[in-house]
Motif scaffolding. Structure first.
Motif, short mmCIF file in Angstrom:
data_model
loop_
_atom_site.label_atom_id
_atom_site.label_comp_id
_atom_site.label_asym_id
_atom_site.label_seq_id
_atom_site.Cartn_x
_atom_site.Cartn_y
_atom_site.Cartn_z
N GLU A 1 4.41 -8.41 -1.05
CA GLU A 1 3.27 -8.07 -1.91
C GLU A 1 2.45 -7.00 -1.20
O GLU A 1 2.24 -7.07 0.01
CB GLU A 1 2.41 -9.32 -2.14
CG GLU A 1 1.18 -9.09 -3.00
CD GLU A 1 0.31 -10.33 -3.10
OE1 GLU A 1 -0.71 -10.28 -3.80
OE2 GLU A 1 0.66 -11.35 -2.46
N SER B 1 -4.25 -5.63 -0.50
CA SER B 1 -5.43 -4.93 -1.01
C SER B 1 -6.50 -4.82 0.08
O SER B 1 -7.42 -4.02 -0.04
CB SER B 1 -6.01 -5.65 -2.23
OG SER B 1 -6.36 -6.98 -1.89
N ASP B 2 -6.35 -5.62 1.12
CA ASP B 2 -7.28 -5.57 2.24
C ASP B 2 -6.46 -5.72 3.52
O ASP B 2 -5.44 -5.08 3.67
CB ASP B 2 -8.35 -6.65 2.10
CG ASP B 2 -9.62 -6.36 2.91
OD1 ASP B 2 -9.59 -5.42 3.73
OD2 ASP B 2 -10.62 -7.06 2.73
N HIS C 1 2.39 -10.88 3.54
CA HIS C 1 2.74 -9.67 2.81
C HIS C 1 4.19 -9.25 3.05
O HIS C 1 4.66 -8.26 2.44
CB HIS C 1 1.79 -8.53 3.18
CG HIS C 1 0.40 -8.73 2.68
ND1 HIS C 1 -0.69 -8.85 3.51
CD2 HIS C 1 -0.08 -8.86 1.41
CE1 HIS C 1 -1.78 -9.03 2.79
NE2 HIS C 1 -1.44 -9.05 1.52
N LYS D 1 -0.56 2.01 1.17
CA LYS D 1 -1.77 2.28 0.38
C LYS D 1 -1.53 3.35 -0.69
O LYS D 1 -2.35 3.55 -1.57
CB LYS D 1 -2.91 2.73 1.31
CG LYS D 1 -3.37 1.63 2.26
CD LYS D 1 -4.41 2.16 3.25
CE LYS D 1 -5.76 2.41 2.60
NZ LYS D 1 -6.46 1.16 2.31
N ASP E 1 -10.01 -2.34 2.26
CA ASP E 1 -10.16 -1.81 0.90
C ASP E 1 -11.50 -1.09 0.74
O ASP E 1 -11.86 -0.70 -0.37
CB ASP E 1 -10.04 -2.93 -0.13
CG ASP E 1 -11.11 -4.00 0.00
OD1 ASP E 1 -11.87 -3.95 0.98
OD2 ASP E 1 -11.19 -4.89 -0.88
#
Length: 334
Positions: free
Chosen positions: A10, A13-14, A20, A54, A249
């Motif tokens: 995954e 986002s931060d 992940h 990103k 983020d």
């Protein structure tokens, strides 16, 4: 026979976490016409790995489900090309895997050296990045002050030692008193500022009483902002990375731009190491000379095991490495 591979489970986002990533097993890849089968030996662990997650940079973005791309040192296990033979050691764009296949022309045959890992560190991407950025963009002159952030990291450690070899005064920025002590006592920097302590701008001013002529930036954000405050007129800012901005983020930029550049007439330039590949032979001659003369100490941070690659990257982003971090996937060829 199967092939282990670490993929992106995954996109974060931060802050990056082990969740992940996911270890998978696939069928052993088979080389096609003009291709080679490579056994991965050493993986490069770089802050750039996080930035690729990103969005697109100088390369395509990494997506969920992709195997994590990386620079690697590999051994040719099978070849369908006259370019490479079984047993050759090569550098290649690989993935976090045990084995990969790719067209033979995309692999670069490496010379034999006493310590294979040195081709990843001082004679590889870290040393070349330090040399090309400092020499071609920073253009230091003996007697000038060179300031470098992430001074205990894979690139910053070599930047400072090269600058010292050229006769410059060198000031580092690192995280924590233990690292700052190591940078000075082991690497020979003249001073080192702990960015984790308060009052960094004041500390930099004290460490650079005559200002800084070259700043080699690996961090970005508030560290870059503070460094710009101590730059001399006509100073050169080498933008190599921005590790402080990758794992969040809510990225932040220096508040003194563009004012500091205009008032001080600074030159600020970014680069990636491949920009100066034409000068690699000159770079390697210089690095080999400085290593042989003892002016450069080679520091490597090798993490054992493919399964530990995610933790190695997460740790790098937290600043827990000294020198070039890499992951050993397999033993060196005998």
């Amino acid at each position: 026979m199967t092939n282990r591979q670490i993929v992106i489970a995954e996109l974060p986002s931060d802050a990056l976490t082990p969740e992940h990533f996911r270890m998978t097993e696939t069928a052993m890849p088979e080389p096609g016409e003009g291709e080679v089968l490579l056994r991965v030996i050493l993986l490069s662990i770089d802050a750039a790995n996080r930035s690729w997650m990103k969005g697109a940079t100088y390369r395509a973005a990494v997506q969920a489900g992709d195997a994590m791309p990386t620079y690697a040192i590999c051994e040719v296990m099978a070849s369908n090309s006259p370019r490479l033979s079984v047993g050759d050691v090569v550098a290649a764009e690989a993935t976090w895997s045990d084995y990969i296949t790719l067209p033979a022309h995309q692999a670069q045959k490496l010379p034999k050296v006493p310590q294979l890992s040195n081709l990843m560190s001082v004679y590889g991407i870290a040393g070349k990045t330090a040399y090309h950025g400092l020499i071609s963009i920073g253009q230091p002159v003996a007697g000038e002050t060179v300031l470098v952030s992430a001074a205990a990291g894979s690139v910053g450690a070599y930047v400072g030692q090269i600058a010292k070899a050229l006769g410059c005064r060198v000031v580092g920025i690192a995280g924590g008193p233990e690292k700052c002590k190591w940078v000075q006592e082991e690497l020979g920097f003249d001073a080192c500022v702990d960015y984790r302590e308060g009052g960094m701008s004041r500390a930099l001013a004290e460490a650079c009483p005559d200002g800084a002529d070259v700043y080699f930036d690996n961090v970005g954000g508030k560290v870059l902002e503070s460094a710009l405050n101590v730059m001399n007129e006509k100073g050169r800012v080498v933008c190599c990375g921005a590790i402080s901005q990758y794992d969040t983020d809510a990225p932040s930029g220096p508040r003194n731009l563009p004012g500091a550049i205009v008032v001080k007439r600074l030159r600020m330039e970014g680069f990636i190491v491949m920009d100066f590949a034409r000068n690699d032979a000159k770079c390697l001659r210089a690095l080999q000379h400085w290593v042989a003369s003892g002016q450069i100490k080679v520091t490597e941070d090798i993490v054992e095991g493919l399964e530990n690659a995610p933790a190695a990257l997460i740790g790098l982003l937290a600043g827990d490495n000294k020198g070039k971090r890499m992951v050993r996937v397999a033993a060196d060829p005998s």
